[in-house]
Motif scaffolding. Sequence first.
Motif, short mmCIF file in Angstrom:
data_model
loop_
_atom_site.label_atom_id
_atom_site.label_comp_id
_atom_site.label_asym_id
_atom_site.label_seq_id
_atom_site.Cartn_x
_atom_site.Cartn_y
_atom_site.Cartn_z
N ILE A 260 -133.00 -26.52 -58.30
CA ILE A 260 -133.41 -24.92 -58.54
C ILE A 260 -134.65 -25.86 -59.31
O ILE A 260 -135.35 -24.20 -59.60
CB ILE A 260 -132.39 -24.73 -59.92
CG1 ILE A 260 -133.35 -25.71 -61.47
CG2 ILE A 260 -131.86 -24.83 -59.04
CD1 ILE A 260 -132.04 -24.84 -62.13
N ASN B 13 -134.20 -29.13 -62.89
CA ASN B 13 -135.11 -28.14 -61.92
C ASN B 13 -136.70 -29.65 -61.47
O ASN B 13 -137.36 -28.87 -60.95
CB ASN B 13 -136.05 -26.99 -62.79
CG ASN B 13 -136.01 -27.62 -64.31
OD1 ASN B 13 -136.19 -28.68 -64.55
ND2 ASN B 13 -137.51 -26.71 -64.87
N ARG C 266 -126.41 -19.65 -61.99
CA ARG C 266 -127.62 -21.54 -62.46
C ARG C 266 -127.21 -21.01 -64.11
O ARG C 266 -128.07 -20.23 -64.75
CB ARG C 266 -128.89 -21.18 -62.26
CG ARG C 266 -129.08 -21.42 -60.58
CD ARG C 266 -130.07 -21.64 -59.78
NE ARG C 266 -131.21 -20.42 -61.00
CZ ARG C 266 -131.26 -19.03 -60.60
NH1 ARG C 266 -130.77 -18.82 -59.45
NH2 ARG C 266 -132.31 -18.70 -61.50
N MET D 243 -128.40 -16.21 -65.35
CA MET D 243 -128.28 -17.81 -65.47
C MET D 243 -127.98 -16.72 -66.90
O MET D 243 -126.86 -16.00 -66.69
CB MET D 243 -129.64 -17.60 -66.36
CG MET D 243 -130.76 -17.85 -64.60
SD MET D 243 -132.47 -18.02 -64.61
CE MET D 243 -133.49 -18.34 -66.58
N SER D 244 -127.50 -17.76 -67.44
CA SER D 244 -127.14 -17.51 -69.03
C SER D 244 -126.56 -16.11 -69.57
O SER D 244 -126.23 -15.65 -70.19
CB SER D 244 -127.11 -18.67 -70.48
OG SER D 244 -127.42 -19.85 -69.87
N LYS E 69 -130.76 -29.49 -67.07
CA LYS E 69 -132.29 -30.26 -67.41
C LYS E 69 -131.88 -30.06 -68.70
O LYS E 69 -131.83 -29.73 -70.00
CB LYS E 69 -133.19 -29.08 -66.42
CG LYS E 69 -133.18 -27.87 -67.73
CD LYS E 69 -133.92 -26.82 -66.72
CE LYS E 69 -134.07 -25.67 -67.42
NZ LYS E 69 -134.72 -24.42 -66.36
N MET F 168 -132.76 -16.76 -53.55
CA MET F 168 -132.23 -17.32 -54.60
C MET F 168 -133.59 -16.72 -55.05
O MET F 168 -134.53 -16.51 -54.59
CB MET F 168 -132.86 -19.00 -55.08
CG MET F 168 -132.88 -19.08 -56.79
SD MET F 168 -134.38 -19.88 -57.03
CE MET F 168 -134.15 -21.07 -58.75
N VAL G 166 -126.27 -26.32 -65.35
CA VAL G 166 -127.84 -26.74 -65.41
C VAL G 166 -128.35 -28.00 -66.27
O VAL G 166 -128.28 -27.08 -67.49
CB VAL G 166 -128.52 -25.85 -65.85
CG1 VAL G 166 -130.64 -25.66 -65.46
CG2 VAL G 166 -128.38 -24.37 -64.43
N ILE H 139 -135.27 -15.21 -59.89
CA ILE H 139 -135.06 -15.65 -61.07
C ILE H 139 -136.23 -14.49 -61.73
O ILE H 139 -137.42 -14.09 -61.26
CB ILE H 139 -136.29 -16.76 -61.40
CG1 ILE H 139 -135.44 -18.10 -61.28
CG2 ILE H 139 -135.62 -17.00 -63.05
CD1 ILE H 139 -136.54 -19.67 -61.34
N ARG I 42 -132.08 -25.85 -74.89
CA ARG I 42 -132.42 -27.43 -74.32
C ARG I 42 -133.25 -28.09 -75.76
O ARG I 42 -134.02 -27.65 -76.56
CB ARG I 42 -133.27 -27.15 -73.31
CG ARG I 42 -132.38 -27.35 -71.95
CD ARG I 42 -133.05 -26.68 -70.86
NE ARG I 42 -133.02 -25.37 -70.74
CZ ARG I 42 -132.70 -24.18 -70.64
NH1 ARG I 42 -131.76 -24.47 -69.74
NH2 ARG I 42 -133.52 -23.00 -70.20
C1 PLP Z 1 -133.30 -23.47 -66.25
C2 PLP Z 1 -133.57 -23.28 -65.70
C3 PLP Z 1 -131.78 -21.88 -65.66
C4 PLP Z 1 -130.72 -22.38 -66.43
O1 PLP Z 1 -130.57 -21.45 -67.58
P1 PLP Z 1 -129.98 -21.17 -68.75
O2 PLP Z 1 -130.91 -19.83 -69.50
O3 PLP Z 1 -130.57 -22.18 -69.82
O4 PLP Z 1 -128.85 -20.75 -68.35
C5 PLP Z 1 -131.31 -21.51 -64.45
N1 PLP Z 1 -132.43 -21.33 -63.19
C6 PLP Z 1 -133.15 -21.44 -63.09
C7 PLP Z 1 -134.43 -22.03 -61.87
C8 PLP Z 1 -134.08 -23.15 -64.44
O5 PLP Z 1 -134.88 -23.22 -64.22
#
Ligand code: PLP
Length: 217
Positions: free
Chosen positions: A76, A52, A205, A189-190, A31, A157, A29, A159, A214
């Motif tokens: 994403i 994103n 991701r 994610m991370s 961004k 997908m 990712v 979150i 970031r």
């Molecule tokens: C920013 C983002 C990520 C990555 O997040 P990290 O915690 O930095 O790995 C993953 N998915 C989406 C949808 C994001 O907006």
Amino acid sequence: MSLRDVTATIAKACAEFKRPASAVTLVAVSKQQSEAAIIDVLHQRQRVFGENRVQEAHAHWQNLRTQYPDIQLHLIGHLQTNKAADAVALFDVIETVDSEKLARALADEMKKQNRHLPCFIQVNTGDEPQKGGVSVAELPALLAVCRDIGLNVTGLMCIPPVDDVPGLHFALLHKLATLHGLQHLSMGMSGDYPVAISYGATHVRVGSAIFGARDAA
Ligand SMILES: *Cc1c(COP(=O)(O)O)cnc(C)c1O
């Protein structure tokens, strides 16, 4: 952390949960990262990236894509219908289909541009009002519309809510994908990508664990 650490962690999680390493794609990712940081990761042979925002993705990738034609870009973040044309032109996978209106706009654009991109539907597994995605209850109807209009949905997908145990959400998404015969699962994610791999993620991701924090701006 670094790209190398993340790649090693993914390989370890795949081995631990008896999945082939090729079953999980790392979406880096990019961004809010600098061009230098992105190029550094490109030099380490990473080729799949996530962004994103359409406009920022354009700024990051418009030129780099001609230099690295094998790059695969995933959208994403939430997509507004009026940016569907730009998104179809720039991205290779749209992970955030979350309404019938958007699905129709994307299908129209894909026909116009003759670019038939695989799409994932974003599911709001935590029913959070501020988050994109369809509810679990709305998913079957949206899938039916997508299939009807020829939008190629290959996965889901999610979150998870920041304060929840992510495994519950990953398990739910996995169950939904199986139920609907969908091959791909973008989750993790991370902070939780090894957990997501244990629940069958095919795409993780990962941003900050590769690039560092970031830019707050
Ligand atoms: C920013 C983002 C990520 C990555 O997040 P990290 O915690 O930095 O790995 C993953 N998915 C989406 C949808 C994001 O907006």
